[in-house]
Design a protein around this motif. Structure first.
Motif, PDB file in Angstrom:
ATOM      1  N   GLU A 347       0.909  -1.270   0.074  1.00 40.10           N
ATOM      2  CA  GLU A 347       0.023   0.093  -0.008  1.00 40.10           C
ATOM      3  C   GLU A 347       0.859   1.127  -0.073  1.00 40.10           C
ATOM      4  O   GLU A 347       1.907   1.094   0.795  1.00 40.10           O
ATOM      5  CB  GLU A 347      -1.039   0.015   1.332  1.00 40.10           C
ATOM      6  CG  GLU A 347      -1.945   1.238   1.336  1.00 40.10           C
ATOM      7  CD  GLU A 347      -3.205   0.765   2.261  1.00 40.10           C
ATOM      8  OE1 GLU A 347      -3.624   1.895   2.956  1.00 40.10           O
ATOM      9  OE2 GLU A 347      -3.477  -0.055   2.456  1.00 40.10           O
ATOM     10  N   LEU A 348       0.505   2.104  -0.860  1.00 39.13           N
ATOM     11  CA  LEU A 348       1.353   3.253  -0.932  1.00 39.13           C
ATOM     12  C   LEU A 348       0.549   4.605  -1.003  1.00 39.13           C
ATOM     13  O   LEU A 348      -0.540   4.641  -1.210  1.00 39.13           O
ATOM     14  CB  LEU A 348       2.047   3.452  -2.397  1.00 39.13           C
ATOM     15  CG  LEU A 348       2.844   2.173  -2.871  1.00 39.13           C
ATOM     16  CD1 LEU A 348       2.087   0.976  -3.584  1.00 39.13           C
ATOM     17  CD2 LEU A 348       4.129   2.402  -3.689  1.00 39.13           C
ATOM     18  N   VAL A 349       1.085   5.590  -0.356  1.00 46.15           N
ATOM     19  CA  VAL A 349       0.557   6.813  -0.030  1.00 46.15           C
ATOM     20  C   VAL A 349       1.388   8.157  -0.508  1.00 46.15           C
ATOM     21  O   VAL A 349       2.617   7.968  -0.206  1.00 46.15           O
ATOM     22  CB  VAL A 349       0.256   7.158   1.296  1.00 46.15           C
ATOM     23  CG1 VAL A 349      -0.706   6.162   2.033  1.00 46.15           C
ATOM     24  CG2 VAL A 349       1.192   6.899   2.373  1.00 46.15           C
ATOM     25  N   TYR A 350       0.590   9.173  -0.991  1.00 48.78           N
ATOM     26  CA  TYR A 350       1.619  10.286  -1.521  1.00 48.78           C
ATOM     27  C   TYR A 350       0.821  11.565  -1.007  1.00 48.78           C
ATOM     28  O   TYR A 350      -0.586  11.575  -1.102  1.00 48.78           O
ATOM     29  CB  TYR A 350       1.718  10.138  -2.943  1.00 48.78           C
ATOM     30  CG  TYR A 350       2.452   8.814  -3.499  1.00 48.78           C
ATOM     31  CD1 TYR A 350       3.854   9.318  -3.739  1.00 48.78           C
ATOM     32  CD2 TYR A 350       1.988   7.741  -3.906  1.00 48.78           C
ATOM     33  CE1 TYR A 350       4.643   8.236  -4.226  1.00 48.78           C
ATOM     34  CE2 TYR A 350       2.776   6.807  -4.334  1.00 48.78           C
ATOM     35  CZ  TYR A 350       4.187   7.040  -4.493  1.00 48.78           C
ATOM     36  OH  TYR A 350       4.834   6.103  -4.815  1.00 48.78           O
ATOM     37  N   VAL A 351       1.464  12.675  -0.981  1.00 45.80           N
ATOM     38  CA  VAL A 351       1.006  13.685  -0.545  1.00 45.80           C
ATOM     39  C   VAL A 351       0.495  14.638  -1.857  1.00 45.80           C
ATOM     40  O   VAL A 351      -0.727  15.150  -1.710  1.00 45.80           O
ATOM     41  CB  VAL A 351       2.029  14.567   0.058  1.00 45.80           C
ATOM     42  CG1 VAL A 351       1.499  16.197   0.275  1.00 45.80           C
ATOM     43  CG2 VAL A 351       2.579  14.314   1.401  1.00 45.80           C
ATOM     44  N   ASP A 352       0.878  14.301  -2.897  1.00 45.06           N
ATOM     45  CA  ASP A 352       0.421  15.242  -4.091  1.00 45.06           C
ATOM     46  C   ASP A 352      -0.405  14.330  -5.160  1.00 45.06           C
ATOM     47  O   ASP A 352      -0.416  13.195  -4.844  1.00 45.06           O
ATOM     48  CB  ASP A 352       1.670  15.708  -5.128  1.00 45.06           C
ATOM     49  CG  ASP A 352       2.601  16.628  -4.256  1.00 45.06           C
ATOM     50  OD1 ASP A 352       1.985  17.157  -3.455  1.00 45.06           O
ATOM     51  OD2 ASP A 352       3.769  16.783  -4.560  1.00 45.06           O
ATOM     52  N   PRO A 353      -1.099  14.862  -5.951  1.00 45.19           N
ATOM     53  CA  PRO A 353      -1.995  14.216  -6.742  1.00 45.19           C
ATOM     54  C   PRO A 353      -0.852  13.651  -7.956  1.00 45.19           C
ATOM     55  O   PRO A 353       0.000  14.059  -8.427  1.00 45.19           O
ATOM     56  CB  PRO A 353      -2.890  15.267  -7.147  1.00 45.19           C
ATOM     57  CG  PRO A 353      -2.266  16.795  -7.226  1.00 45.19           C
ATOM     58  CD  PRO A 353      -1.473  16.429  -5.993  1.00 45.19           C
TER      59      PRO A 353
END
Length: 417
Positions: A347-353
């Motif tokens: 599972e990966l999470v990013y701050v930007d779109p």
């Protein structure tokens, strides 16, 4: 952090331009964050729960490549505000189906030996410490050497001499619990500060759930390229913990990774085939290298410069981009290309779109090339191509102070409790 390629003098300059992740621990301080949680729903076109405006990667159309720099810290100030338009048409599902890790049969399979004989296990007694970030909730062992016990001067910590070692936090009264190996960002060390968002939102909940936390100090093949750092420090750490699972009370079949930025070398580690050496005289090397899963924030999923250039950047930028990367960058690691049918759940999470592609000279200043969310999109496409896209989930536009909080749900599902 508005970076333009014309201003980049060297790879090392860009790597050290980003300080520590504001939601992780640095060598000198910590940042507190608000708690948040992450949930996913299978076969949905967008994610649900408390992750703001997050979407899932399209396994057929999303694009992701390694930023121009390889690794960096995840600071709130270092993370550029992405002004590029998010490609919402790429937001079809690759949501991971919640599965009980004890019944998982097709991914993250564990091979090799599982635990060393008593005579081969490490003697932790002299490393027992009383300055645990978790207070009386756990026992902790600090600065435990693993691998080659190498030492080096870390450029992202003002050339501080640090060592190939782990800090281990074991919940009181735990028996046969799972273990999480944490790999920090640039500008941070393995030290975990009690008031940090990382501790509050992710690691304390892990300990309270009966999960051992192992914080790893490691070399990175890009950040520490000048000293010939290998890609395998995190592999060595996995094998060390698995060898000593009986002593630590760890279930050797339930070992997973958690990482941020530089630490997402953990993703490369996770998608490798079994690296155990059954014929080694070293019992640690005979241990399985496999992870059950990885939760990764601001992840780089490749360090191969040519692939990064071809996948994300306008051809007019390629020559300038490739001038900044080590000569043998193909060998630095390419997780996207290593995914196969046995790759574990991630599972990966990013701050930007998601960024609009290709990135041009006009738009390079509007994205964070180090933590480009399109990296996660590309990894999930690789999972889909390998036949199990449901095992890769990616969220975009997650608040900086919530990037680690989703790990609580992820590990509860992964470990089956």
């Amino acid at each position: 952090m508005q970076l333009r390629l014309a201003r980049i003098g060297s790879l090392s300059l860009l790597l050290t331009a980003c300080p520590a992740d504001a939601d992780t621990d640095s060598a000198t301080g910590s940042a507190t964050t608000d708690a948040a949680s992450s949930t996913t729903s299978s076969d949905a076109t967008t994610t649900t729960g408390d992750l703001p405006t997050s979407t899932t990667a399209d396994p057929t159309t999303g694009t992701t490549a390694e930023p121009t720099t390889g690794t960096s810290g995840d600071s709130t100030t270092a993370t550029a505000t992405t002004e590029a338009t998010a490609t919402t048409e790429a937001a079809t599902t690759t949501e991971a189906t919640t599965t009980d890790a004890t019944t998982e049969a097709t991914t993250g399979s564990v091979e090799g030996e599982l635990g060393c004989a008593p005579a081969d296990q490490f003697d932790f007694a002299s490393y027992l410490a009383d300055d645990c970030f978790c207070g009386d909730a756990c026992d902790c062992y600090r600065n435990v050497p693993y691998g080659e016990a190498a030492s080096w001067n870390e450029p992202t910590l003002d050339d501080l001499e640090i060592h190939q070692a782990v800090d281990i936090y074991v919940p009181k009264g735990m028996s046969q619990g799972p273990a999480i190996l944490w790999a920090h960002a640039n500008g941070s060390s393995k030290t975990i500060n009690p008031g940090s968002g990382l501790a509050t939102n992710a690691l304390m909940p892990a300990l309270e759930a009966g999960q051992v936390v192992v914080s790893v100090e490691f070399r990175h093949p890009v950040t520490n390229y000048d000293i010939g750092a290998p890609r395998t420090d995190l592999v060595d750490a996995v094998q060390f913990i698995r060898c000593n699972a009986p002593t630590l009370g760890v279930d050797p079949e339930r070992i997973a990774g958690m990482a941020s930025s530089r630490g997402t070398l953990m993703l490369w580690t996770a998608v490798q085939p079994e690296l155990a050496d059954p014929g080694s005289a070293d019992p640690v090397k005979r241990q399985s290298s496999r992870l059950l899963g990885v939760y990764a924030a601001q992840a780089q999923t490749s360090y191969w410069g040519q692939w990064i250039a071809d996948t994300f950047y306008d051809p007019a930028l390629h020559d300038l981009l490739l001038m900044q990367l080590p000569a043998d960058d193909v060998a630095l690691g390419h997780a996207v290309g290593d995914v196969d049918a046995d790759a574990p759940r991630v599972e990966l999470v990013y701050v930007d779109p998601l960024a609009e592609l290709p990135i041009t000279l006009q738009t390079i200043g509007m994205v964070d090339p180090v933590h480009l969310p399109n990296f996660g999109d590309e990894l999930c496409k690789a999972y889909a191509a390998a036949g199990h896209g449901e095992d890769c989930t990616v969220h975009y536009e997650v608040a900086q102070n919530a990037i680690h909080a989703g790990s609580v749900t992820f590990f509860a599902d992964l470990f089956g409790g």
